[in-house]
Write an enzyme that holds these catalytic residues in place. Structure first.
Site, PDB file in Angstrom:
ATOM      1  CG  ASN A  38      10.629   4.779 -42.656  1.00  0.00           C
ATOM      2  OD1 ASN A  38      10.850   5.875 -43.021  1.00  0.00           O
ATOM      3  ND2 ASN A  38      10.458   4.914 -41.031  1.00  0.00           N
ATOM      4  CG  ASP A  39       8.220   3.129 -38.937  1.00  0.00           C
ATOM      5  OD1 ASP A  39       9.067   2.504 -39.838  1.00  0.00           O
ATOM      6  OD2 ASP A  39       8.387   3.660 -37.900  1.00  0.00           O
ATOM      7  CD  GLN A  55       8.107   8.275 -39.750  1.00  0.00           C
ATOM      8  OE1 GLN A  55       9.259   8.564 -39.437  1.00  0.00           O
ATOM      9  NE2 GLN A  55       6.965   9.089 -39.842  1.00  0.00           N
ATOM     10  CG  PHE A  98      11.075  10.314 -36.217  1.00  0.00           C
ATOM     11  CD1 PHE A  98      11.169  11.042 -37.271  1.00  0.00           C
ATOM     12  CD2 PHE A  98      11.849   9.633 -35.520  1.00  0.00           C
ATOM     13  CE1 PHE A  98      12.871  11.117 -37.787  1.00  0.00           C
ATOM     14  CE2 PHE A  98      13.201   9.727 -35.904  1.00  0.00           C
ATOM     15  CZ  PHE A  98      13.690  10.234 -36.937  1.00  0.00           C
ATOM     16  NE  ARG A 167      12.491   5.848 -32.424  1.00  0.00           N
ATOM     17  CZ  ARG A 167      13.848   5.558 -31.742  1.00  0.00           C
ATOM     18  NH1 ARG A 167      14.265   6.531 -31.047  1.00  0.00           N
ATOM     19  NH2 ARG A 167      14.558   4.643 -31.836  1.00  0.00           N
ATOM     20  CD1 TRP A 306      14.660  -0.426 -39.466  1.00  0.00           C
ATOM     21  CD2 TRP A 306      15.321   0.991 -40.855  1.00  0.00           C
ATOM     22  NE1 TRP A 306      13.947   0.625 -39.359  1.00  0.00           N
ATOM     23  CE2 TRP A 306      14.207   1.529 -40.474  1.00  0.00           C
ATOM     24  CE3 TRP A 306      16.010   1.793 -41.727  1.00  0.00           C
ATOM     25  CZ2 TRP A 306      13.756   2.769 -40.753  1.00  0.00           C
ATOM     26  CZ3 TRP A 306      15.485   2.964 -42.192  1.00  0.00           C
ATOM     27  CH2 TRP A 306      14.371   3.454 -41.657  1.00  0.00           C
TER      28      TRP A 306
HETATM   29  C1  FRU Z   1      11.278   2.740 -37.089  1.00  0.00           C
HETATM   30  C2  FRU Z   1      11.573   4.241 -36.792  1.00  0.00           C
HETATM   31  C3  FRU Z   1      10.847   4.725 -35.945  1.00  0.00           C
HETATM   32  C4  FRU Z   1      10.787   6.339 -36.154  1.00  0.00           C
HETATM   33  C5  FRU Z   1      10.950   6.067 -37.862  1.00  0.00           C
HETATM   34  C6  FRU Z   1      11.919   7.377 -37.965  1.00  0.00           C
HETATM   35  O1  FRU Z   1      11.267   2.047 -38.247  1.00  0.00           O
HETATM   36  O2  FRU Z   1      12.875   4.175 -36.525  1.00  0.00           O
HETATM   37  O3  FRU Z   1      11.107   4.433 -34.362  1.00  0.00           O
HETATM   38  O4  FRU Z   1       9.600   6.993 -35.538  1.00  0.00           O
HETATM   39  O5  FRU Z   1      11.321   4.767 -37.844  1.00  0.00           O
HETATM   40  O6  FRU Z   1      11.345   7.340 -39.731  1.00  0.00           O
END
Ligand code: FRU
Length: 496
Positions: A38-39, A55, A98, A167, A306
Site C-alpha cells: 500500500n502507501d 507498505q 507503518f 502516524r 481501500w
Molecule cells: C494509509 C495507512 C496509514 C498507515 C498504513 C498502514 O493507507 O492506513 O495511515 O500507516 O496505511 O499500512
C-alpha cells in the site's frame, strides 16, 4: 544487525518474485515485488537516485504485518527492487512498521522515520494498537533501527491527542538545516489534525503545534500528511478516512484532500484558503512527494482504493501498484498535475491524426495498445450544435472495454471500468465535474496493462483507475453522439 524476520522477508521476496512473469505486472508503474503493497513511503532522492519504499506484506496479497519494501530508480519509471528495508522486529514495532518518510542526514546517511505499531491490552480487556514514531538510519540499502526509539510517543502529543491514531511522519529539511515533520493524528472522538514537530538532527524531536485541523469537515482520522511550498503557497496533502461526498468532490470515502494556503516560513504557520480533491477517479490514496534535484515537486500515490482491494484471491502473487509520478504546480489557485516528463523519453511509434471529424463510432489506424500515452484534443464539429456525448473506449475487444466519456452540456467526465475484468460488484464508475470550455476538452490517457490515468485539460484534474482486463483486449475506439472534431497523438511506451 539484520533480524531473522527481515532476513526471512528478503529471502522470500527474492525467491518468489521469480514466479511472476514480466507481462503479469505493469510495465512502467511500480507494483508489489511479491505479495501486498500500500502507501508509498520514504520517497526521496539519495545518492543520485530516487528511492521509494512502500507498505509491504510479502507473504500474501492481503494486508498483514507491515514491512517496508524498497525500490530505486533513476527516471521514476524503471524501478529496481532492493531488499526489504524494515521488518516488524522490535518491541515498539512488533505489530507493524507503518508509513513514514526519508531524508538525508547532515553526515550523509539516510534517515527513515516511520510509525511503530504495538498492540496493548486495555483496562477493559480490549486490544488497541499504540502508535509511535521511530527512526532507522542507513546507507540506501541496509538500515539500523535507532537505539533511542521511539523518537516520538504519547508524551509528544498535544492535549486530547489519541495515541492510537498517531502516524505517518513526513519529514523535510529547512534551509537553515533543521528538520520538520508532520504527522497524522486525531482527537479521542476521531477528528483529524496534523501535528508539526521540529528537530536539529533528525533524531531528537520537539512538538511545535497543530498545523491544521479538520473540525469535522473532511472525514475522520487524517492519514499520510505531506506539507511543502509550491509556487509560493503552502500545500498540505492529507488522506482522510471516512469522508462524506461534497458535490463532485471527495467521492472515495477514503481519498486525498489538498489544502492550499499561506505559509509563513519563520513561524511555520499555515492559513488554509482553499481545498480540492487530488484525484477524481477510483483508485488513488496516501500520496507522498519528493523535491527532484531540478526543483520539481513530484507526487506518487497508491493506485488503489481501500474499499475495493481486499476482494481478490490470496493466491494472486502480487497486489498493489503506485500511480505514475506526477509533477505538481499551482495555477489559478488549483493544484495541477502532469505525468513526469521522463515519460516522454519512453515514447515510441508515434501516431497522429488531425481534425478527425466523425459521428457514431470510429477506429483510427495505428491507435490501439495497452501501454500507451494518448492525447485527445476534442472540440465540437459543429459550433452551432455541440455534440451531446464523446467517449473513448480502450482495453477493448468483444468482452471487455473501459471508457472515458465527456458530456459537454453537463461538463461531466466519467470513467467506467464495468467491463474491465472485475468479477465483483465493486465501484466501477466515477464522475468528475470539469471546467466548461464550450465543448472543448483535452484528455491525456495513459494506459499501462492494468491501469488507466486520465489527465483532463493539461492536469486540471486526474482520474485514476486500475483495470483487470485480459491483455489481448487492446482495441481503442471513439464514439460521438453529434459531431466531434478531434486530434489524436498517440505513443507506445517502451519498457527498457
Ligand atoms: C494509509 C495507512 C496509514 C498507515 C498504513 C498502514 O493507507 O492506513 O495511515 O500507516 O496505511 O499500512
Amino acid at each position: 544487525m539484520t533480524s531473522q524476520i527481515l532476513r526471512d522477508a528478503r529471502k522470500y521476496e527474492e525467491t518468489m518474485e521469480k514466479r511472476i512473469g514480466s507481462e503479469e505486472r505493469p510495465g512502467f508503474h511500480l507494483s508489489a515485488r511479491v505479495g501486498w503493497i500500500n502507501d508509498p513511503n520514504g520517497f526521496s532522492y539519495y545518492k543520485g537516485a530516487y528511492h521509494l519504499f512502500f507498505q509491504y506484506h510479502p507473504y500474501n496479497s492481503h494486508w498483514g504485518p507491515m514491512h517496508w519494501g524498497h525500490a530505486v530508480s533513476s527516471d521514476l519509471l524503471h524501478w529496481e527492487y532492493l531488499p526489504a528495508a524494515l521488518a516488524p522486529d522490535r518491541e515498539y514495532d512488533r505489530d507493524g512498521c507503518f508509513s513514514g518518510s526519508a531524508a538525508a542526514l547532515p553526515d550523509g546517511r539516510h534517515l527513515l522515520l516511520y510509525t511503530g505499531v504495538a498492540k496493548e491490552t486495555q483496562a477493559d480487556g480490549s486490544i488497541r494498537e499504540v502508535q509511535t514514531q521511530c527512526a532507522a538510519v542507513g546507507d540506501g540499502m541496509d538500515y539500523e533501527k535507532y537505539p533511542g526509539n521511539p523518537v516520538l510517543d504519547e508524551k509528544s502529543l498535544p492535549e486530547g491527542g489519541s495515541r492510537f491514531d498517531f502516524r505517518d511522519p513526513k519529514i523535510w529539511r529547512k534551509e537553515d538545516g533543521s528538520f520538520r515533520c508532520v504527522t497524522g493524528n486525531c482527537t479521542e472522538d476521531k477528528d483529524g489534525r496534523i501535528l508539526l514537530y521540529s528537530s536539529q538532527d533528525g533524531l531528537h524531536w520537539n512538538y511545535e503545534k497543530i498545523l491544521a485541523e479538520n473540525k469535522g469537515r473532511f472525514g475522520k482520522m487524517w492519514e499520510c500528511p505531506d506539507f511543502f511550498v509550491l509556487d509560493g503557497k503552502g500545500v498540505l496533502l492529507v488522506s482522510p478516512q471516512d469522508m462524506f461526498p461534497q458535490g463532485f468532490e471527495y467521492h472515495n470515502g477514503n481519498g486525498t484532500l489538498c489544502l492550499i494556503g499561506n505559509y509563513e516560513e519563520e513561524t511555520d504557520s499555515f492559513a488554509e484558503e482553499r481545498n480540492q480533491a487530488v484525484d477524481y477517479g477510483i483508485d488513488f490514496y496516501a500520496p507522498q512527494t519528493v523535491q527532484a534535484p531540478d526543483g520539481r515537486r513530484i507526487m506518487i500515490g497508491w493506485m488503489q482504493n481501500w474499499d475495493t482491494c481486499n476482494l481478490h484471491s490470496p493466491e494472486q502473487p502480487w497486489f498493489g501498484q503506485m500511480s505514475l509520478p506526477r509533477e505538481l504546480s499551482l495555477e489559478g489557485g488549483r493544484l495541477m498535475q502532469k505525468p513526469v516528463r521522463e515519460l516522454e523519453q519512453l515514447h515510441t511509434e508515434e501516431v497522429r491524426h488531425k481534425n478527425v471529424t466523425f459521428t457514431d463510432v470510429i477506429r483510427l489506424e495505428g491507435v490501439r495498445g495497452r501501454k500507451t500515452d494518448m492525447e485527445l484534443t476534442v472540440r465540437p464539429g459543429d459550433r452551432e450544435n455541440i455534440f451531446r456525448k464523446f467517449a473513448v473506449r480502450f482495453a477493448q475487444d468483444d468482452i471487455y472495454r473501459t471508457s472515458v466519456s465527456f458530456r459537454p452540456y453537463e461538463s461531466i467526465v466519467k470513467v467506467d471500468r464495468k467491463f474491465s475484468g472485475s468479477r465483483r460488484a465493486i465501484i466501477h464508475q466515477r464522475r468528475c465535474l470539469v471546467r466548461d470550455r464550450g465543448g472543448e476538452i483535452k484528455l491525456r490517457i495513459i494506459l499501462d496493462r492494468y491501469s488507466a490515468e486520465i489527465f483532463v485539460n493539461d492536469g486540471e484534474q486526474v482520474l485514476s483507475a486500475t483495470i483487470y482486463t485480459d491483455l489481448q483486449a487492446d482495441g481503442i475506439s471513439f464514439f460521438a453522439d453529434g459531431i466531434v472534431s478531434m486530434d489524436v497523438v498517440k505513443y507506445e511506451i517502451r519498457e527498457a
